[in-house]
Design an enzyme around this catalytic site. Structure first.
Site, PDB file in Angstrom:
ATOM      1  N   TYR A 152       6.296  34.693  68.905  1.00 56.18           N
ATOM      2  CA  TYR A 152       5.537  33.863  67.964  1.00 56.18           C
ATOM      3  C   TYR A 152       4.634  32.933  68.752  1.00 56.18           C
ATOM      4  O   TYR A 152       5.081  32.299  69.710  1.00 56.18           O
ATOM      5  CB  TYR A 152       6.489  33.052  67.083  1.00 56.18           C
ATOM      6  CG  TYR A 152       5.789  32.120  66.110  1.00 56.18           C
ATOM      7  CD1 TYR A 152       5.070  32.621  65.028  1.00 56.18           C
ATOM      8  CD2 TYR A 152       5.848  30.739  66.270  1.00 56.18           C
ATOM      9  CE1 TYR A 152       4.424  31.781  64.130  1.00 56.18           C
ATOM     10  CE2 TYR A 152       5.211  29.884  65.378  1.00 56.18           C
ATOM     11  CZ  TYR A 152       4.501  30.413  64.312  1.00 56.18           C
ATOM     12  OH  TYR A 152       3.875  29.565  63.431  1.00 56.18           O
ATOM     13  N   ASP A 252       2.677  31.446  76.968  1.00 55.23           N
ATOM     14  CA  ASP A 252       2.856  30.512  75.856  1.00 55.23           C
ATOM     15  C   ASP A 252       4.142  29.731  76.116  1.00 55.23           C
ATOM     16  O   ASP A 252       5.234  30.197  75.827  1.00 55.23           O
ATOM     17  CB  ASP A 252       2.917  31.263  74.530  1.00 55.23           C
ATOM     18  CG  ASP A 252       3.118  30.303  73.352  1.00 55.23           C
ATOM     19  OD1 ASP A 252       3.328  29.095  73.592  1.00 55.23           O
ATOM     20  OD2 ASP A 252       3.070  30.769  72.204  1.00 55.23           O
ATOM     21  N   LYS A 280       5.029  20.889  71.480  1.00 57.53           N
ATOM     22  CA  LYS A 280       6.394  20.368  71.371  1.00 57.53           C
ATOM     23  C   LYS A 280       6.680  19.232  72.362  1.00 57.53           C
ATOM     24  O   LYS A 280       6.205  18.126  72.153  1.00 57.53           O
ATOM     25  CB  LYS A 280       7.385  21.528  71.453  1.00 57.53           C
ATOM     26  CG  LYS A 280       7.133  22.481  70.252  1.00 57.53           C
ATOM     27  CD  LYS A 280       8.049  23.644  70.068  1.00 57.53           C
ATOM     28  CE  LYS A 280       7.739  24.331  68.735  1.00 57.53           C
ATOM     29  NZ  LYS A 280       7.568  25.757  68.785  1.00 57.53           N
TER      30      LYS A 280
HETATM   31  C1  LIG Z   1       6.303  26.389  68.054  1.00 62.13           C
HETATM   32  C2  LIG Z   1       5.553  27.423  68.798  1.00 62.13           C
HETATM   33  C3  LIG Z   1       4.178  27.617  68.606  1.00 62.13           C
HETATM   34  C4  LIG Z   1       3.409  26.911  67.532  1.00 62.13           C
HETATM   35  O1  LIG Z   1       3.336  25.550  67.725  1.00 62.13           O
HETATM   36  P1  LIG Z   1       2.988  24.593  66.466  1.00 62.13           P
HETATM   37  O2  LIG Z   1       2.921  23.230  67.058  1.00 62.13           O
HETATM   38  O3  LIG Z   1       4.106  24.792  65.485  1.00 62.13           O
HETATM   39  O4  LIG Z   1       1.681  25.062  65.929  1.00 62.13           O
HETATM   40  C5  LIG Z   1       3.522  28.525  69.429  1.00 62.13           C
HETATM   41  N1  LIG Z   1       4.180  29.203  70.374  1.00 62.13           N
HETATM   42  C6  LIG Z   1       5.498  29.053  70.584  1.00 62.13           C
HETATM   43  C7  LIG Z   1       6.161  29.828  71.682  1.00 62.13           C
HETATM   44  C8  LIG Z   1       6.232  28.171  69.787  1.00 62.13           C
HETATM   45  O5  LIG Z   1       7.553  28.064  69.979  1.00 62.13           O
END
Ligand SMILES: *Cc1c(COP(=O)(O)O)cnc(C)c1O
Length: 448
Positions: A152, A252, A280
């Protein structure tokens, strides 16, 4: 009939009342889907306050928290350093629309800790990955990107393809895949090719067939969004080989950055991506995302270069203050990651023993402060792909989740998520968790 009963009808908790009001004004009653408890049932708890390792809901019930706002709260909630930094910034104004010193300080800290030469701040992980992909396309002049099934990367159109716990499709052409959301045109989805995580041969074959059209390969260096999946050394080597085809490697690290080490999962695994995305933890609980990497690539971003990307609230002073305080606190405590690791390993051991005792089949993947206990009877560590993870017994998980919640432990409300241990989780919390887990496994074992 007593006045007490009239004052507090047992059937209507404040969370239920708030959820009913929320559903009338917000789709599904929540502002992000997993909060609605759809996959585990029951009423989502509306949170009134959070402190350390604990949440208190609108009815005054206290829960031991394993979500940590889905990752940001690695120091625990309401950490004094973060609270004081935000309090100090607050009277100076909340947004300027002009640069300010804290943006420079956080960029200097992030580049020093991660090795990226340039960093650009945005306001969410979604913005970070979306912008990094645009940059990769602008830099390479190519239009296709590759992602992995079950990874994701936020909710940008081109990334909502076989994402997270979305649908599984058998591709009939190499790399082709279906959107995992209504509203994503096939024309966009077509530009995202999908490969299986931890399958180096599939990635090599895709790169051999279409490598010269591919701008970037984006991946979670340790997956959290299919439950925890750990990359194999062969897969990491195949990821590095995509660079030989002129494609950019985009890590990511929105979830794993500053969580698995100060240099993220890539630091831990010895990976050298061209671009990295953060979110985060980098905002310490306020909205911050970022992307960064080599100067040669990052200097393609406007106003330096031709790839446009902007944000009204990017580099927001309160958010920068929270991020700075969080990262500085992490850096000042070199033993922290080892303590998180030890807690999580003890948690894994305790869960394994409790499940065995109750005759419940689970398979645990954990690394650093991330852990998933999949409800299926395969050896620990053998779940490596989304297809593997998807074989879990989600009904058993939901039963166990409710058992924990009823005993005051707030686990992630989905089988396909990681839980997050924070610096505020100590021996007392471990004991409470394992006691609740034993009872929840026993109840599940008895119902089977
Ligand atoms: C949470 C997450 C996202 C998205 O971040 P948001 O701040 O919710 O838009 C993208 N990549 C990874 C790996 C994530 O865990």
């Amino acid at each position: 009939m007593t006045t007490d009963l009239l004052a507090a009808p047992a059937a209507t908790t404040r969370s239920e009342a708030l959820f009913a009001r929320a559903r009338a004004v917000t789709p599904g009653g929540v502002n992000s889907p997993v909060r609605a408890f759809r996959s585990v049932g029951g009423t989502p708890r509306f949170i009134a306050k959070a402190d350390g390792a604990y949440l208190t809901d609108a009815d005054g019930t206290r829960y031991l928290d394993y979500i940590g706002s889905w990752g940001p709260m690695i120091l625990g909630h309401n950490h004094p350093a973060v609270r004081e930094a935000v309090a100090e910034a607050l009277p100076l104004g909340t947004s300027y629309g002009a640069p300010s010193e804290r943006e420079v300080l956080l960029a200097e800290l992030v580049t020093r800790l991660t090795g990226a030469e340039r960093v650009r701040f945005v306001s969410s992980g979604t913005e970070a990955t979306m912008s990094a992909l645009r940059l990769a396309r602008g830099f390479t002049g190519r239009k296709y990107t590759v992602k992995f099934r079950g990874n994701y990367h936020g909710h940008a159109d081109g990334l909502l393809v076989e994402a997270g716990s979305g649908l599984l499709t058998n591709a009939d052409t190499l790399g082709a895949a279906a959107p995992s959301s209504a509203g994503v045109p096939e024309d966009y989805a077509r530009l995202t090719l999908v490969s299986e995580y931890n399958d180096p041969a599939a990635l090599d074959a895709l790169m051999a067939a279409r490598g010269d059209e591919i701008a970037a390969v984006i991946f979670e260096p340790v997956v959290g969004n299919a439950g925890v999946l750990i990359p194999t050394p062969d897969f990491l080597a195949a990821l590095h080989r995509v660079k030989d085809r002129g494609a950019l490697l985009i890590a990511d690290e929105v979830m794993t950055g500053f969580r698995l080490s100060l240099r993220g999962a890539t630091g831990l695994l010895g990976l050298e991506p061209d671009l990295t995305c953060w979110g985060k933890i980098i905002g310490g609980g306020l909205p911050v995302g970022a992307y960064g990497g080599r100067a040669e690539v990052m200097d393609f971003v406007s106003p330096q270069g031709p790839v446009y990307q902007a944000g009204t609230l990017s580099g927001n002073p309160l958010a920068m203050a929270a991020g700075l305080a969080t990262l500085k606190t992490l850096e000042a405590d070199p033993g922290l990651y080892a303590r998180l690791d030890a807690y999580t390993a003890a948690l894994a051991g305790g869960l394994r023993a409790a499940a065995q005792e109750a005759g419940v089949a689970i398979s645990i993947n954990h690394v650093g402060s991330m852990l998933t206990a999949f409800h299926q009877g395969v050896p620990d560590g053998s779940i490596r792909t989304y297809t593997d993870a998807a074989r879990s017994d989600t009904a058993a998980f939901a039963h166990w989740f409710q058992g924990l919640l009823a005993r005051g432990v707030y686990w992630a409300p989905s089988q396909f998520e990681s839980i997050f241990v924070s610096a505020a989780h100590g021996d007392e919390e471990l004991g409470l968790t394992l006691e609740a887990a034993q009872a929840a496994y026993a109840s599940l074992g008895a119902s089977a």
